[in-house]
Motif scaffolding. Structure first.
Motif, PDB file in Angstrom:
ATOM      1  N   VAL A 122       0.847  -1.191   0.000  1.00  0.00           N
ATOM      2  CA  VAL A 122       0.000   0.000   0.000  1.00  0.00           C
ATOM      3  C   VAL A 122       0.882   1.241   0.000  1.00  0.00           C
ATOM      4  CG1 VAL A 122      -1.717   1.313   1.292  1.00  0.00           C
ATOM      5  CG2 VAL A 122      -1.843  -1.194   1.215  1.00  0.00           C
ATOM      6  N   GLN A 123       0.650   2.127  -0.954  1.00  0.00           N
ATOM      7  CA  GLN A 123       1.387   3.382  -1.024  1.00  0.00           C
ATOM      8  C   GLN A 123       0.474   4.517  -0.593  1.00  0.00           C
ATOM      9  OE1 GLN A 123       2.973   3.009  -5.237  1.00  0.00           O
ATOM     10  NE2 GLN A 123       4.789   3.795  -4.215  1.00  0.00           N
ATOM     11  N   ALA A 124       0.932   5.276   0.385  1.00  0.00           N
ATOM     12  CA  ALA A 124       0.150   6.397   0.891  1.00  0.00           C
ATOM     13  C   ALA A 124       1.025   7.634   0.978  1.00  0.00           C
ATOM     14  CB  ALA A 124      -0.430   6.058   2.263  1.00  0.00           C
ATOM     15  N   LEU A 125       0.390   8.782   0.945  1.00  0.00           N
ATOM     16  CA  LEU A 125       1.094  10.054   1.048  1.00  0.00           C
ATOM     17  C   LEU A 125       1.271  10.429   2.516  1.00  0.00           C
ATOM     18  CD1 LEU A 125      -0.993  11.935  -1.645  1.00  0.00           C
ATOM     19  CD2 LEU A 125       1.454  11.455  -1.867  1.00  0.00           C
ATOM     20  N   SER A 126       2.462  10.932   2.841  1.00  0.00           N
ATOM     21  CA  SER A 126       2.684  11.494   4.165  1.00  0.00           C
ATOM     22  C   SER A 126       2.141  12.921   4.180  1.00  0.00           C
ATOM     23  CB  SER A 126       4.171  11.503   4.493  1.00  0.00           C
ATOM     24  OG  SER A 126       4.859  12.407   3.622  1.00  0.00           O
ATOM     25  N   VAL A 127       2.072  13.508   5.361  1.00  0.00           N
ATOM     26  CA  VAL A 127       1.630  14.899   5.469  1.00  0.00           C
ATOM     27  C   VAL A 127       2.567  15.806   4.665  1.00  0.00           C
ATOM     28  CG1 VAL A 127       1.317  16.831   7.061  1.00  0.00           C
ATOM     29  CG2 VAL A 127       0.526  14.537   7.699  1.00  0.00           C
ATOM     30  N   GLU A 128       3.863  15.542   4.727  1.00  0.00           N
ATOM     31  CA  GLU A 128       4.830  16.332   3.959  1.00  0.00           C
ATOM     32  C   GLU A 128       4.611  16.169   2.459  1.00  0.00           C
ATOM     33  OE1 GLU A 128       9.703  16.877   3.478  1.00  0.00           O
ATOM     34  OE2 GLU A 128       8.869  15.289   4.752  1.00  0.00           O
ATOM     35  N   ASP A 129       4.325  14.950   2.024  1.00  0.00           N
ATOM     36  CA  ASP A 129       4.039  14.703   0.607  1.00  0.00           C
ATOM     37  C   ASP A 129       2.840  15.521   0.140  1.00  0.00           C
ATOM     38  OD1 ASP A 129       6.070  12.864  -0.010  1.00  0.00           O
ATOM     39  OD2 ASP A 129       4.906  11.191   0.819  1.00  0.00           O
ATOM     40  N   VAL A 130       1.804  15.555   0.967  1.00  0.00           N
ATOM     41  CA  VAL A 130       0.591  16.292   0.596  1.00  0.00           C
ATOM     42  C   VAL A 130       0.906  17.769   0.393  1.00  0.00           C
ATOM     43  CG1 VAL A 130      -1.663  17.077   1.424  1.00  0.00           C
ATOM     44  CG2 VAL A 130      -1.017  14.672   1.661  1.00  0.00           C
ATOM     45  N   LEU A 131       1.712  18.338   1.266  1.00  0.00           N
ATOM     46  CA  LEU A 131       2.073  19.751   1.132  1.00  0.00           C
ATOM     47  C   LEU A 131       2.835  19.999  -0.167  1.00  0.00           C
ATOM     48  CD1 LEU A 131       3.201  20.524   4.802  1.00  0.00           C
ATOM     49  CD2 LEU A 131       0.981  20.969   3.731  1.00  0.00           C
ATOM     50  N   LYS A 132       3.759  19.116  -0.500  1.00  0.00           N
ATOM     51  CA  LYS A 132       4.523  19.266  -1.737  1.00  0.00           C
ATOM     52  C   LYS A 132       3.632  19.074  -2.963  1.00  0.00           C
ATOM     53  CE  LYS A 132       8.984  17.721   0.131  1.00  0.00           C
ATOM     54  NZ  LYS A 132      10.047  16.673   0.054  1.00  0.00           N
ATOM     55  N   LEU A 133       2.744  18.087  -2.892  1.00  0.00           N
ATOM     56  CA  LEU A 133       1.857  17.821  -4.020  1.00  0.00           C
ATOM     57  C   LEU A 133       0.903  18.982  -4.246  1.00  0.00           C
ATOM     58  CD1 LEU A 133       0.806  15.970  -6.210  1.00  0.00           C
ATOM     59  CD2 LEU A 133      -0.571  14.780  -4.486  1.00  0.00           C
ATOM     60  N   ARG A 134       0.415  19.576  -3.185  1.00  0.00           N
ATOM     61  CA  ARG A 134      -0.454  20.741  -3.327  1.00  0.00           C
ATOM     62  C   ARG A 134       0.263  21.851  -4.090  1.00  0.00           C
ATOM     63  NH1 ARG A 134      -2.804  20.256   2.140  1.00  0.00           N
ATOM     64  NH2 ARG A 134      -5.030  19.772   1.935  1.00  0.00           N
ATOM     65  N   ALA A 135       1.547  22.048  -3.803  1.00  0.00           N
ATOM     66  CA  ALA A 135       2.318  23.089  -4.496  1.00  0.00           C
ATOM     67  C   ALA A 135       2.438  22.779  -5.984  1.00  0.00           C
ATOM     68  CB  ALA A 135       3.701  23.222  -3.857  1.00  0.00           C
ATOM     69  N   VAL A 136       2.607  21.494  -6.312  1.00  0.00           N
ATOM     70  CA  VAL A 136       2.697  21.080  -7.718  1.00  0.00           C
ATOM     71  C   VAL A 136       1.392  21.394  -8.443  1.00  0.00           C
ATOM     72  CG1 VAL A 136       2.863  19.077  -9.257  1.00  0.00           C
ATOM     73  CG2 VAL A 136       4.439  19.298  -7.315  1.00  0.00           C
ATOM     74  N   ILE A 137       0.284  21.047  -7.825  1.00  0.00           N
ATOM     75  CA  ILE A 137      -1.023  21.263  -8.451  1.00  0.00           C
ATOM     76  C   ILE A 137      -1.336  22.753  -8.547  1.00  0.00           C
ATOM     77  CG2 ILE A 137      -3.474  20.714  -8.348  1.00  0.00           C
ATOM     78  CD1 ILE A 137      -1.498  18.352  -8.833  1.00  0.00           C
ATOM     79  N   ARG A 138      -0.999  23.503  -7.521  1.00  0.00           N
ATOM     80  CA  ARG A 138      -1.254  24.954  -7.552  1.00  0.00           C
ATOM     81  C   ARG A 138      -0.482  25.614  -8.688  1.00  0.00           C
ATOM     82  NH1 ARG A 138      -0.112  25.720  -2.808  1.00  0.00           N
ATOM     83  NH2 ARG A 138      -2.216  25.674  -1.920  1.00  0.00           N
ATOM     84  N   GLN A 139       0.760  25.202  -8.875  1.00  0.00           N
ATOM     85  CA  GLN A 139       1.558  25.767  -9.965  1.00  0.00           C
ATOM     86  C   GLN A 139       0.957  25.413 -11.317  1.00  0.00           C
ATOM     87  OE1 GLN A 139       5.673  24.644  -9.874  1.00  0.00           O
ATOM     88  NE2 GLN A 139       6.203  25.784 -11.717  1.00  0.00           N
TER      89      GLN A 139
END
Length: 339
Positions: A122-139
């Protein structure tokens, strides 16, 4: 006469009937009894057409021995174990119809060898991953270079609801504003339907979730409530409006969303993240902070078994065996400062 009292189906099913004929009767039966959804039936038909029919359609029921079916499924499983398992499900149903009408004494598919499908971690996102991914999507959303393809401006909002609810993609895209209660404390969303895509029919909202346990009301964390309040102020939607509609205001297709999602994360370190990963991330975090029972309830599972097996990422922890292992020390005394 007994023959006159037989139904048409009873008189049709016989040991000499070909699998192709029996499959037609079985598909007619499951479509009429309402026990399987349209998507499930379409999946069964696709598996039969692509995999089963080319190899077995012309055989008669009395030719479908356990050995022959076992060899067939093993050949399929050599390259596509998941397809072989699905084929076994379809064949079990089709041949079960023959058993019920006394054309064969027992279902030969039930004795074939077990088909093993490798389980993935099972692959899950950490809290840190979520913050980084949000930045990718926002850009991606803010990038003015659309390269000829219109960009969805609400991907971050959808992600926030994924993370706040742990709902499936079809469930999230089926949320209407009337399912949202911003007056509650905390605010809530009731998962009361799912989006369905069927062949030869437009995408539509089904007025029930995927499973009975999926009908649930989830409490929202502040970040999700803020997302919804902002959207409501900007959009001033009607109660029956979709929370995340298509560009034309209709029900949004999960396939279209997945295409937008692929575009948004393309080239980043998070290309592996699908919408379903958010569901696993929610389950993993809730399990860590609360329990797997709470994670199952949030996801709409009837029990914890599926949640623990397929949705929670955790490292294997060995039992405390330190006392036994300490015997390796013997009488040795380690000199020097301790940490």
């Amino acid at each position: 006469m007994l023959k006159d009292r037989q139904s048409p189906l009873e008189s049709e099913v016989s040991p000499s009937m070909r699998l192709s004929e029996l499959s037609t009767l079985w598909f007619e039966e499951i479509e009429s009894n309402g026990r399987a959804g349209r998507r499930t039936i379409d999946g069964y038909k696709d598996t039969y057409r692509r995999v089963i029919s080319p190899a077995l359609a012309g055989l008669r029921l009395n030719e479908l021995s356990t050995g022959r079916l076992d060899r067939f499924l093993k050949n399929v499983a050599a390259d596509h174990p998941a397809t072989a398992r699905h084929s076994k499900v379809v064949l079990t149903g089709i041949l079960g119809l023959a058993v019920r009408h006394d054309a064969i004494h027992s279902n030969p598919i039930r004795e074939v060898a077990r088909i093993k499908v490798a389980t993935k971690d099972v692959q899950a996102l950490s809290v840190e991953d979520v913050l980084k991914l949000r930045a990718v999507i926002r850009q991606w959303q803010d990038d003015s270079d659309h390269r000829g393809r219109p960009r969805a401006s609400d991907l971050l909002d959808v992600v926030n609801i994924f993370l706040a609810t742990g709902a499936r993609i079809g469930e999230v895209l089926a949320i209407r504003w009337q399912d949202v209660d911003l007056q509650a404390s905390p605010a809530t969303i009731t998962i009361s339907g799912t989006v369905v895509m069927e062949r030869e029919r437009d995408t539509y909202r089904q007025a029930k979730p995927k499973t009975k346990a999926g009908f649930r009301t989830v409490k929202l964390p502040p970040f999700a409530e803020q997302t919804l309040r902002r959207k409501y102020i900007v959009e001033q939607p009607a109660d029956d409006a979709m929370l995340f509609p298509s560009s034309t205001g209709t029900v949004r297709s999960p396939n279209n969303f997945r295409r937008q999602w692929r575009d948004a994360r393309s080239g980043s370190e998070y290309e592996w993240v699908t919408p379903h990963v958010f569901r696993k991330s929610v389950a993993t975090l809730i399990d860590r902070e609360y329990s797997s029972k709470d994670a199952a309830a949030q996801l709409g599972h009837s029990g914890t078994a599926i949640t623990e097996k397929h949705y929670i990422a955790r490292a294997t922890e060995s039992p405390d065996l330190t006392k036994a292992l300490e015997q390796f020390a013997g009488h040795e005394v380690v000199d020097g400062p301790t940490m």
